[in-house]
Motif scaffolding. Structure first.
Motif, mmCIF file in Angstrom:
data_model
loop_
_atom_site.group_PDB
_atom_site.id
_atom_site.type_symbol
_atom_site.label_atom_id
_atom_site.label_comp_id
_atom_site.label_asym_id
_atom_site.label_seq_id
_atom_site.Cartn_x
_atom_site.Cartn_y
_atom_site.Cartn_z
ATOM 1 N N GLN A 21 -1.223 92.526 43.702
ATOM 2 C CA GLN A 21 -2.668 92.757 43.624
ATOM 3 C C GLN A 21 -3.256 93.305 44.923
ATOM 4 N N VAL A 22 -2.396 93.597 45.890
ATOM 5 C CA VAL A 22 -2.857 94.150 47.168
ATOM 6 C C VAL A 22 -2.759 95.668 47.118
ATOM 7 N N LYS A 23 -3.882 96.336 47.340
ATOM 8 C CA LYS A 23 -3.924 97.808 47.208
ATOM 9 C C LYS A 23 -3.400 98.525 48.440
ATOM 10 N N ASN A 24 -3.794 98.068 49.632
ATOM 11 C CA ASN A 24 -3.417 98.761 50.861
ATOM 12 C C ASN A 24 -2.974 97.762 51.921
ATOM 13 N N VAL A 25 -1.807 98.024 52.522
ATOM 14 C CA VAL A 25 -1.299 97.193 53.617
ATOM 15 C C VAL A 25 -1.377 98.024 54.892
ATOM 16 N N ILE A 26 -2.188 97.560 55.851
ATOM 17 C CA ILE A 26 -2.419 98.316 57.088
ATOM 18 C C ILE A 26 -1.852 97.526 58.273
ATOM 19 N N ALA A 27 -0.893 98.107 58.974
ATOM 20 C CA ALA A 27 -0.333 97.475 60.174
ATOM 21 C C ALA A 27 -1.110 97.937 61.398
ATOM 22 N N VAL A 28 -1.689 96.988 62.127
ATOM 23 C CA VAL A 28 -2.344 97.299 63.402
ATOM 24 C C VAL A 28 -1.323 97.007 64.495
ATOM 25 N N SER A 29 -0.952 98.037 65.241
ATOM 26 C CA SER A 29 0.210 97.941 66.123
ATOM 27 C C SER A 29 -0.117 98.492 67.503
#
Length: 366
Positions: free
Chosen positions: A96-104
């Motif tokens: 159910q998660v649309k977008n996974v954004i890694a802050v790196s």
């Protein structure tokens, strides 16, 4: 000698399951599938979950009890069943998660966690459903920045699985290893332990329906990054740096990690943190104490957007320490900068999803 069920059950009643401090029969852990064939007995033990830490020792103890109380010649076969459904396989996590954004970031000390926290809050203020995972296992800072250091996540049963319920604040679901360890003690874990803990925070938590799942990753490139890439299909990465040359050099390494042929995670853009210093009493003045335009030049060179330039003001540090991040107040200079960052992230993410194929989970052989 003749075997019969009571003999076996009496032997199993001498074995205490550490999870409940009850014996196997009293705890209802002996399944109703016992089969006896001469001197051979087979049955199953029922455990709460597949990852039960007492599973192997309990099975061995049950077998030893039968040999001791019934007879050494008894051939014992013990299977296992589970009351909780198993964890979904990798590739089917967080449907159910649309977008996974890694802050790196390529190095520590550039304000990556500050950017991740304020980006999450700004996205929530724009009306999106947001989750935030503090993936910095050895230096978790999210609980303090949200002012929830004393909180402890509860368990919840959902769809036959025992899940961790994320803490909710400012409209965001959040989890951190910091909720489960002593904040005053160093986390002395080997890489495998840290990776397993991270997988549990991802796969065994009730994240539910999210528009954006923000990952506050550790600085540099490490086992933790590899675990994330092998566990989740990351939509894109946001790279945080200061304008300093040394920070920019490390930012290149971070970009290279995601651009690697085996990884192939799109870079959504760069964020220049500590872009300049503005004193509260002179809001029109800008002092470029770490250099000027470094991230802008790197973004141009790498062919990626410069998503935002975040200034240094005294309030940004104080607000994070007080559990009231700057993005909560869009009337301030930094609050507005983070709202603009969130809008930019939405724009580049939507464009990425239109123009590029979905990211695949990385299959990297160690």
């Amino acid at each position: 000698m003749t075997l019969y069920p009571k003999l076996i059950n009496d032997a199993l009643a001498t074995v205490v399951y550490p999870g409940t401090k009850k014996n196997l029969v009293e705890a209802g852990m002996v399944a109703d599938n016992m089969r006896i064939d001469g001197m051979k007995v087979s049955f199953s033990l029922i455990f709460p979950r597949e990852t039960d830490p007492f599973l192997k020792s309990t099975v061995k103890a049950a077998e030893a009890a039968i040999h001791y109380h019934v007879g050494k010649d008894v051939e014992v076969e013990i299977g296992t069943e589970f009351t909780s459904k198993p964890r979904p396989e990798v590739g089917k996590l967080l449907p159910q998660v649309k977008n996974v954004i890694a802050v790196s970031s390529g190095k520590g000390g550039v304000g990556k966690s500050t950017v991740a926290v304020n980006l999450a809050i700004a996205l929530a203020r724009l009306g999106y459903k947001v989750g935030l995972l503090d993936a910095d296992i050895f230096g978790p800072s999210v609980p303090k920045m949200f002012g929830v250091e004393s909180e402890r996540p509860c368990g919840v049963e959902k769809d036959g699985r025992d899940l961790i319920e994320p803490i909710q604040k400012y409209g965001i679901k959040l989890l951190s290893i910091g909720f489960f360890v002593n904040p005053d003690t160093a986390t002395l874990w080997r890489g495998g332990m840290a990776s397993n803990a991270l997988k549990q925070l991802i796969a065994d938590a009730d994240w539910g329906d999210l528009d954006y799942f923000i990952l506050d990753t550790p600085p540099g490139t490490s086992d933790i990054h590899l675990t994330l890439l092998q566990t989740l299909a990351i939509t894109g990465a946001v790279i945080v740096s200061t304008p300093q040359k040394v920070a920019l050099a490390d930012a290149r390494k971070g970009i290279d990690m995601y651009n690697n042929d085996k990884v192939n995670v799109p870079i959504l853009g760069l964020v220049e943190n500590m872009a300049w210093f503005t004193p509260a009493e002179l809001p029109e003045n800008k002092y470029y104490i770490f250099g000027k335009g470094g991230c802008k030049n790197l973004a141009k060179e790498m062919g990626v957007p410069l998503l935002a330039q975040i200034p240094i003001v005294q309030g940004i540090c104080e607000s994070g320490d007080d559990g009231k991040p700057a993005a909560l107040d869009s009337n301030t200079m930094t609050g507005l900068a983070f709202i603009n960052l969130a809008q930019a992230v939405v724009t580049v993410t939507n464009r990425r999803n239109r123009e590029q194929a979905p990211t695949h989970i990385v299959n990297v052989k160690n």
